[in-house]
Design a protein around this motif. Structure first.
Motif, PDB file in Angstrom:
ATOM      1  N   ALA A  37     -48.566 -57.612-102.691  1.00 14.08           N
ATOM      2  CA  ALA A  37     -49.202 -58.081-103.920  1.00 14.08           C
ATOM      3  C   ALA A  37     -50.680 -57.692-103.919  1.00 14.08           C
ATOM      4  N   ASP A  38     -51.304 -57.750-102.733  1.00 18.11           N
ATOM      5  CA  ASP A  38     -52.700 -57.326-102.602  1.00 18.11           C
ATOM      6  C   ASP A  38     -52.919 -56.861-101.160  1.00 18.11           C
ATOM      7  N   PRO A  39     -53.118 -55.553-100.964  1.00 19.96           N
ATOM      8  CA  PRO A  39     -53.274 -55.044 -99.590  1.00 19.96           C
ATOM      9  C   PRO A  39     -54.506 -55.593 -98.872  1.00 19.96           C
ATOM     10  N   ASP A  40     -55.410 -56.242 -99.597  1.00 19.82           N
ATOM     11  CA  ASP A  40     -56.562 -56.856 -98.934  1.00 19.82           C
ATOM     12  C   ASP A  40     -56.310 -58.318 -98.592  1.00 19.82           C
ATOM     13  N   ARG A  41     -55.127 -58.819 -98.924  1.00 23.09           N
ATOM     14  CA  ARG A  41     -54.847 -60.228 -98.622  1.00 23.09           C
ATOM     15  C   ARG A  41     -53.540 -60.383 -97.859  1.00 23.09           C
ATOM     16  N   VAL A  42     -53.423 -59.609 -96.765  1.00 23.64           N
ATOM     17  CA  VAL A  42     -52.320 -59.789 -95.825  1.00 23.64           C
ATOM     18  C   VAL A  42     -52.919 -59.556 -94.441  1.00 23.64           C
ATOM     19  N   ASP A  43     -52.517 -60.348 -93.448  1.00 25.99           N
ATOM     20  CA  ASP A  43     -53.059 -60.223 -92.100  1.00 25.99           C
ATOM     21  C   ASP A  43     -51.931 -60.025 -91.105  1.00 25.99           C
ATOM     22  N   ILE A  44     -52.014 -58.950 -90.351  1.00 24.59           N
ATOM     23  CA  ILE A  44     -50.996 -58.649 -89.347  1.00 24.59           C
ATOM     24  C   ILE A  44     -51.663 -58.657 -87.984  1.00 24.59           C
ATOM     25  N   ARG A  45     -51.319 -59.662 -87.193  1.00 29.40           N
ATOM     26  CA  ARG A  45     -51.922 -59.801 -85.863  1.00 29.40           C
ATOM     27  C   ARG A  45     -50.837 -59.540 -84.836  1.00 29.40           C
ATOM     28  N   GLY A  46     -50.364 -58.317 -84.809  1.00 31.73           N
ATOM     29  CA  GLY A  46     -49.263 -57.955 -83.928  1.00 31.73           C
ATOM     30  C   GLY A  46     -48.507 -56.813 -84.569  1.00 31.73           C
ATOM     31  N   ASP A  47     -47.178 -56.860 -84.491  1.00 37.30           N
ATOM     32  CA  ASP A  47     -46.368 -55.771 -85.025  1.00 37.30           C
ATOM     33  C   ASP A  47     -45.435 -56.300 -86.103  1.00 37.30           C
ATOM     34  N   LEU A  48     -45.553 -55.741 -87.278  1.00 37.41           N
ATOM     35  CA  LEU A  48     -44.678 -56.114 -88.391  1.00 37.41           C
ATOM     36  C   LEU A  48     -43.840 -54.900 -88.765  1.00 37.41           C
ATOM     37  N   ALA A  49     -42.516 -55.031 -88.642  1.00 32.62           N
ATOM     38  CA  ALA A  49     -41.616 -53.941 -89.033  1.00 32.62           C
ATOM     39  C   ALA A  49     -40.850 -54.388 -90.265  1.00 32.62           C
ATOM     40  N   CYS A  50     -40.778 -53.520 -91.266  1.00 34.09           N
ATOM     41  CA  CYS A  50     -40.138 -53.898 -92.533  1.00 34.09           C
ATOM     42  C   CYS A  50     -39.074 -52.886 -92.922  1.00 34.09           C
ATOM     43  N   GLY A  51     -37.962 -53.374 -93.479  1.00 39.01           N
ATOM     44  CA  GLY A  51     -36.943 -52.508 -94.055  1.00 39.01           C
ATOM     45  C   GLY A  51     -37.361 -52.058 -95.449  1.00 39.01           C
TER      46      GLY A  51
END
Ligand code: UD1
Ligand code: CA
Length: 463
Positions: free
Chosen positions: A255-269
């Motif tokens: 929704a907003d690439p400036d308002r998501v935080d990934i503190r590790g590894d996120l894998a998405c389908g």
């Protein structure tokens, strides 16, 4: 390759008891990130130079593959590398990295070391960047041909003309180790800061006829250092944005690439959607069509295809990525649900608002939609857990298990006093306290009386 990581500096401007290099970027200590990158280089022999609060830094990285050197006092970057010399393998080259420059990419380091070459053709390779505002950095002074590097001049020692140069030293370099040994031995502190500058090896290389070459990183943030909390926050945002851009490129909807935080590894389908304000920690996998958020926290979890995680959920698989929470396909979690470590939810499970689930399994299609605590429980499939139902798992000394068979219907406001088993197909009436085994297919109620009195008056407040 010998990899020296300088981490002796004081970090005074962080205003923190935590040593600077232990402050996290995207959830991992800066020095930890540098060490991890170094480990991915072939045959890396890693030496960390510590000084200020060195014991605390060292204690944070107990792994046995690391060598440690102590620099006391801190008399400059050249002096720091000198402390690591006893650990060097002279037959390899030496890479210099910094504990407070956390995000250099492996590709960049490989490119730099490729440029440095080996054997008789070895060069001193320096990573440089060109900045709009170079103030504070060592300037790269090229020879008259504009190509070969003659020297690096620190800002405090630079002439007015040299200060105009916008190409600067990032500090990262690869050197032939035998030469480096000899150059470090020849450094002096004859400069404005009375320090042994590592950068002075450039002039010594030139004297020895060793070529000095430069490479540039693809992104400026790769060589950004952290001296204060403003720089830490700015680098965190830049790194988060680069992770978000990678997700967008892979087809994730943010929704907003400036308002998501990934503190590790996120894998998405495919066709995963993430709304604003969501935080992912540890190892998180979202399969095809999963939607998340807004304002959701997920740590160490695997969520299968088609599941919706609604607003304000807290799904925390604990600190161990090896034992994630698992949620099946087409489940609906939240809004306002809390899912805790050790939980495995089957396909089509619904966990609704203000429901807490801990260390429990729920089978296919089971539902707990409102205001419940389900802890240390094994719940079959097709079970409905009514509003306000509590598994009373703790007797003050130990935790006990609740087992609920398939197709059980539990009314509202039920207490299940563990250890207890509810047989398949049973029904528990509203407001029942269950403390004995329930046979399959039965109805359980606690007989109660409803009394209606007509001789009672509600108190009224005196005027
Ligand atoms: C250094 C470079 C400069 C470059 C800049 C990039 C030198 C002489 N100058 O300058 O050309 O543009 O980095 O940021 O190398 N450290 C130690 N022990 C010491 C001194 C420093 O471990 O005695 C560590 C610090 O913790 C820090 C790093 O080395 O991580 C750089 O030190 P700093 O004092 O910040 O160097 P600059 O003066 O910024
Ligand atoms: Ca610095």
């Amino acid at each position: 390759m010998n990899v020296v990581i300088l981490a002796a500096g004081m970090g005074k401007r962080m205003h923190s008891r935590l040593p600077k290099v232990l402050h996290p970027i995207a959830g991992r200590a800066m020095l930890g990130r540098v060490i991890e990158t170094a480990r991915r280089l072939r045959d890396a022999r890693i030496i960390v130079v510590i000084g200020h609060r060195g014991d605390q830094v060292r204690a944070a990285f107990p792994a046995s593959d690391l060598h440690w050197a102590v620099q006391e006092p801190q008399s400059g970057t050249g002096h720091a590398v000198l402390q690591a010399l006893p650990h060097f393998d002279d037959s390899d080259r030496t890479l210099v990295l910094y504990g407070d420059v956390p995000l250099t990419r492996l590709e960049t380091l490989r490119r730099l070391s490729g440029l440095a070459g080996e054997g008789s053709s070895a060069a001193l390779a320096i990573l440089t960047i060109t900045m709009d505002d170079p103030s504070g950095y060592g300037r790269i002074v090229r020879k008259d041909d504009g190509c070969a590097i003659a020297a690096i001049v620190e800002e405090k020692d630079a002439t007015a003309a040299q200060r105009e140069i916008r190409e600067v030293n990032t500090g990262i370099l690869v050197a032939p180790t035998v030469s480096l040994r000899s150059w470090l031995g020849r450094l002096t502190d004859d400069n404005a800061q009375r320090e042994y500058y590592l950068t002075d090896i450039v002039g010594l290389a030139d004297d020895d006829g060793v070529p000095v070459v430069a490479a540039q990183p693809d992104f400026a943030w790769e060589t950004a250092g952290v001296n204060d909390k403003r720089q830490l926050a700015a680098l965190e945002r830049r790194f988060q944005r680069s992770q978000a851009d990678a997700l967008l490129s892979a087809g994730v909807t943010l929704a907003d690439p400036d308002r998501v935080d990934i503190r590790g590894d996120l894998a998405c389908g495919d066709d995963v959607g993430i709304d604003v304000g969501s935080i992912f920690e540890g190892t998180v996998r979202l399969d095809d069509g999963v939607t998340v958020g807004p304002n959701v926290f997920i740590r160490n979890a695997h969520i299968a295809a088609g599941t919706r995680v609604e607003a304000f959920c807290h799904i925390d698989g604990g600190s161990d990525a090896a034992t994630p929470i698992t949620i099946g396909r087409d489940a609906v979690i939240g809004p306002y649900a809390r899912v805790r470590p050790g939980t495995r939810l089957g396909d089509g499970v619904h966990i609704g608002n203000f429901v807490e689930v801990k260390n429990s399994e729920l089978g296919t299609g089971s539902k707990a939609n409102h205001l419940s605590y389900v802890g240390d429980s094994t719940v079959g499939s097709g079970v409905n857990i009514g509003a306000g139902t509590i598994t009373c798992n703790y007797d003050g000394a130990a935790k006990h298990r609740t087992t609920i068979g398939d197709d059980v219907h539990i009314g509202s406001d039920v207490q299940l006093i563990a250890p207890v088993t509810v047989g398949a197909g049973s029904t528990i009436g509203a407001g029942t306290t269950v403390w004995k085994e329930v046979p399959p297919g039965s109805l359980v109620v606690n007989p109660k009386q409803q009394v209606a009195r007509d001789d009672w008056k509600r108190p009224v407040r005196k005027k």
